[in-house]
Design an enzyme around this catalytic site. Sequence first.
Site, short mmCIF file in Angstrom:
data_model
loop_
_atom_site.label_atom_id
_atom_site.label_comp_id
_atom_site.label_asym_id
_atom_site.label_seq_id
_atom_site.Cartn_x
_atom_site.Cartn_y
_atom_site.Cartn_z
N LEU A 66 0.81 -1.21 0.00
CA LEU A 66 0.00 0.00 0.00
C LEU A 66 0.84 1.26 0.00
O LEU A 66 1.94 1.30 0.56
CB LEU A 66 -0.88 0.03 1.26
N MET A 81 9.02 -2.72 -5.00
CA MET A 81 8.70 -1.33 -5.27
C MET A 81 8.32 -0.59 -3.99
O MET A 81 8.73 0.55 -3.77
CB MET A 81 7.55 -1.25 -6.29
N LYS A 82 7.56 -1.25 -3.14
CA LYS A 82 7.15 -0.62 -1.88
C LYS A 82 8.36 -0.32 -1.00
O LYS A 82 8.42 0.73 -0.34
CB LYS A 82 6.17 -1.53 -1.15
N LEU A 83 9.33 -1.22 -0.97
CA LEU A 83 10.53 -0.95 -0.18
C LEU A 83 11.32 0.22 -0.75
O LEU A 83 11.86 1.03 0.01
CB LEU A 83 11.41 -2.20 -0.10
#
Length: 311
Positions: free
Chosen positions: A125, A174-176
Site C-alpha cells: 500500500l 517497489m514498496k521498499l
Amino acid sequence: MGDKPVIGFIGLGLMGHGMAKNIRKAGYELWVRGRSNRKPVESLLSMGASEAASPRDMAERCDIILICLSTSAQVEAVIGAEDGILAGARPGLIVIDTSTADPGSTAKLAAELASRGMHMVDAPLGRTPKEAEEGTLDAMVGCDDALFERVRPVIECWAGRITRTGAVGSGHKMKLLMNFIGMSYGALYSEAVTLGAKIGISPQMIREVIGPSRLGNGFFETFMRYVVDRDRDAHKFAISNAAKDLRYINNMAADAQVMSVMASAARHYYTHVEATGHGNDYVPMLSDHVAALNGIVMEDEVRKGAAPGEK
C-alpha cells in the site's frame, strides 16, 4: 452476493480496517480475523461481516484472502502455522499480501502456494489510514496478467490508484524503494530542523521556505505538521514499522550486492528510537528524538519561533 468471490481479511490495524470496510461496502461476503483489539472487528461485524475462528477456517471458506500485517514473520505464520491458511486451503485460492514485506520471504511463500495449486499476489500500500478509510489508497501489484484481472475488482474497493509492477514479488520490491525514500526523508528532515534550531532558524521558517519550493512534497507537509503544529496524527506510521522496513531495504540491497550508504544511515536513527522504547511513536516524532540527541527540545524551539500571539 451473486457471483462475487468470498473474501477473507487478516489484519485489521490502522490500514486494514478501512480496506476491509470498503470491501464489505462493495457487497462482498467478508470473513475477518483481527488481533487483540476488538474495536475494528466489532465495527466490521456490525456491517455484516463474519468472524473466522482461524486462518485455516478462513481458507476453507474463502476464494481470496487479503493479509495486512506488520512483518514477514507474521505473514509466514498466518500462512504456514498449524492452523494457518495452508492447512485449510484448496487449489485456486488466491492470497493477496498487502503488507510491506521482505521480497525474499514473498518469493518462498509464492512458490509454496504454487506447489499446492494456489496463487500469491503482493499488493503493498501507499498513503495513510485516512485514504484506507476513504478507499483511495495506492496499490503496487505483483502477479501475472490473468491473475491481475481476477483480483483487480477487489483491490479497486480500497485503492484509487493501482499499478501493476510486474511478476509476484515486484510489488514488495517497489514498496521498499518507496519507503526507502520516505523514511530517508524523515531522517533528513529531522536533522535539518535540529540543525536549524541550533543555528537560529526556526522550524516555522523552514516550513515557510521549503514548503512552497521545489523541495516541498506531501511527506514534508505532514512531517512539518507534526513538528510545527504538534499534530500527533499527521502521519500515523509507527517508527517500529519504519525501522523494520529499513532492515528489509538493507537486506534487499545486500542480496543485490548494492552499496547502500543512505539506507544504512537512515536505519540507525529509527533503530535508536525503537531500542530506547519509543517504537510506537509516529515517524514525524523522529524529529524530537534527533533533537534530544543534540540537547534540544523541539517543542520549545517551536514555541520560541512562534509569532506574537501564537505561543
